[in-house]
Write a protein that holds these residues in place. Structure first.
Motif, PDB file in Angstrom:
ATOM      1  N   ALA A 113       4.478  11.687 -27.300  1.00  0.00           N
ATOM      2  CA  ALA A 113       5.133  12.992 -27.207  1.00  0.00           C
ATOM      3  C   ALA A 113       4.105  14.088 -26.953  1.00  0.00           C
ATOM      4  CB  ALA A 113       5.919  13.278 -28.482  1.00  0.00           C
ATOM      5  N   ASP A 114       2.953  13.978 -27.600  1.00  0.00           N
ATOM      6  CA  ASP A 114       1.883  14.953 -27.376  1.00  0.00           C
ATOM      7  C   ASP A 114       1.422  14.923 -25.922  1.00  0.00           C
ATOM      8  OD1 ASP A 114       1.972  15.733 -30.021  1.00  0.00           O
ATOM      9  OD2 ASP A 114       0.234  14.550 -30.617  1.00  0.00           O
ATOM     10  N   ARG A 115       1.254  13.704 -25.376  1.00  0.00           N
ATOM     11  CA  ARG A 115       0.830  13.581 -23.974  1.00  0.00           C
ATOM     12  C   ARG A 115       1.869  14.180 -23.038  1.00  0.00           C
ATOM     13  NH1 ARG A 115      -0.611   8.429 -25.656  1.00  0.00           N
ATOM     14  NH2 ARG A 115       1.153   7.481 -24.575  1.00  0.00           N
ATOM     15  N   LEU A 116       3.127  13.895 -23.306  1.00  0.00           N
ATOM     16  CA  LEU A 116       4.197  14.448 -22.478  1.00  0.00           C
ATOM     17  C   LEU A 116       4.182  15.973 -22.560  1.00  0.00           C
ATOM     18  CD1 LEU A 116       6.704  13.814 -20.691  1.00  0.00           C
ATOM     19  CD2 LEU A 116       8.056  13.921 -22.792  1.00  0.00           C
ATOM     20  N   THR A 119       1.102  17.303 -20.517  1.00  0.00           N
ATOM     21  CA  THR A 119       1.119  17.123 -19.062  1.00  0.00           C
ATOM     22  C   THR A 119       2.337  17.741 -18.392  1.00  0.00           C
ATOM     23  OG1 THR A 119       2.190  14.952 -19.247  1.00  0.00           O
ATOM     24  CG2 THR A 119      -0.229  14.985 -19.186  1.00  0.00           C
ATOM     25  N   GLN A 120       3.425  17.913 -19.158  1.00  0.00           N
ATOM     26  CA  GLN A 120       4.654  18.403 -18.536  1.00  0.00           C
ATOM     27  C   GLN A 120       5.269  19.546 -19.348  1.00  0.00           C
ATOM     28  OE1 GLN A 120       7.315  15.346 -17.106  1.00  0.00           O
ATOM     29  NE2 GLN A 120       5.689  13.832 -17.221  1.00  0.00           N
ATOM     30  N   ALA A 121       4.421  20.394 -19.879  1.00  0.00           N
ATOM     31  CA  ALA A 121       4.890  21.487 -20.737  1.00  0.00           C
ATOM     32  C   ALA A 121       5.895  22.388 -20.030  1.00  0.00           C
ATOM     33  CB  ALA A 121       3.701  22.307 -21.236  1.00  0.00           C
ATOM     34  N   ALA A 122       5.615  22.739 -18.783  1.00  0.00           N
ATOM     35  CA  ALA A 122       6.517  23.639 -18.054  1.00  0.00           C
ATOM     36  C   ALA A 122       7.878  22.986 -17.847  1.00  0.00           C
ATOM     37  CB  ALA A 122       5.904  24.027 -16.713  1.00  0.00           C
ATOM     38  N   ARG A 123       7.891  21.705 -17.478  1.00  0.00           N
ATOM     39  CA  ARG A 123       9.160  21.006 -17.265  1.00  0.00           C
ATOM     40  C   ARG A 123       9.951  20.913 -18.566  1.00  0.00           C
ATOM     41  NH1 ARG A 123      11.485  15.862 -17.420  1.00  0.00           N
ATOM     42  NH2 ARG A 123       9.640  14.879 -18.286  1.00  0.00           N
ATOM     43  N   LEU A 124       9.248  20.623 -19.678  1.00  0.00           N
ATOM     44  CA  LEU A 124       9.907  20.546 -20.980  1.00  0.00           C
ATOM     45  C   LEU A 124      10.519  21.884 -21.360  1.00  0.00           C
ATOM     46  CD1 LEU A 124       7.410  18.383 -23.055  1.00  0.00           C
ATOM     47  CD2 LEU A 124       9.724  17.754 -22.399  1.00  0.00           C
ATOM     48  N   ARG A 125       9.760  22.952 -21.149  1.00  0.00           N
ATOM     49  CA  ARG A 125      10.273  24.287 -21.485  1.00  0.00           C
ATOM     50  C   ARG A 125      11.495  24.614 -20.632  1.00  0.00           C
ATOM     51  NH1 ARG A 125       9.089  27.638 -25.107  1.00  0.00           N
ATOM     52  NH2 ARG A 125       7.101  27.642 -26.131  1.00  0.00           N
TER      53      ARG A 125
END
Length: 199
Positions: A113-116, A119-125
């Motif tokens: 989850a930390d890696r995700l 690497t994909q913070a903008a997509r998650l937000r």
């Protein structure tokens, strides 16, 4: 919804539930395509059809539980009259969620989850914008009312969630934190860090 769509949705739910169970029983290294298809009885082709890969399945599982956690946090804030009671409610909601959904909590606080997140913070937000916007609006409202210090929202988020996430991780990893005590102690300590009166 057509019968085919209903079957597809049921297959997706079965794969997600099975993936969490496999993860809980064996950790990240056990979470393989073969393990999930064997435990679920769903074909390899069906898993790939719905998720594209084991990574797609795990990402969807993470998003599913992140959405549920954020939903509970937003609900806690919406039922709070003041910023101070909101901090208490949010802290308790987070810790209760982790206690009630230990396996999901382990996944949400995992290195994967930390890696995700990294690497994909903008997509998650973007994917969770519907959940995050009310939280940001709640902060802004209480800053305007003069209850919360006029700090950048990401900093306030870090001051509020940092201790809560830390306590949850510690409980999940070592079990040497009493979550009831954390729910009693942390809100007041957190409140002191963001209160406008403390500035």
């Amino acid at each position: 919804m057509s019968p085919k769509q209903q079957r597809g949705e049921a297959t997706v739910e079965l794969l997600l539930d099975t993936a969490l169970r496999v993860y809980a029983e064996g950790g990240e290294q056990a979470l393989t395509v073969n393990a999930v298809t064997k435990a679920s009885g769903v074909s390899l082709g069906s898993l790939y059809h719905h998720f594209g890969s084991i990574d797609g399945l795990v990402d969807a599982l993470l998003m599913r539980w992140l959405e549920r956690l954020l939903g509970e946090m937003v609900t806690a804030l919406e039922h709070s009259r003041t910023a101070r009671t909101g901090v208490r409610a949010l802290t308790r909601a987070y810790l209760s969620f982790v206690r009630e959904h230990r396996e999901a909590g382990m996944l949400l606080h995992s290195s994967r989850a930390d890696r995700l997140g990294m690497t994909q913070a903008a997509r998650l937000r973007d994917a969770q914008e519907a959940r995050l916007t009310p939280m940001a609006a709640w902060v802004a409202h209480h800053v305007e009312k003069g209850e919360i210090a006029p700090l950048p929202v990401p900093l306030i988020e870090s001051l509020v969630l940092g201790p809560v996430v830390g306590a949850a991780r510690r409980w999940l990893t070592f079990g040497d934190i009493d979550l009831d005590e954390a729910a009693r102690v942390l809100p007041e300590r957190i409140w002191r860090s963001i209160s406008a009166e403390a500035v």
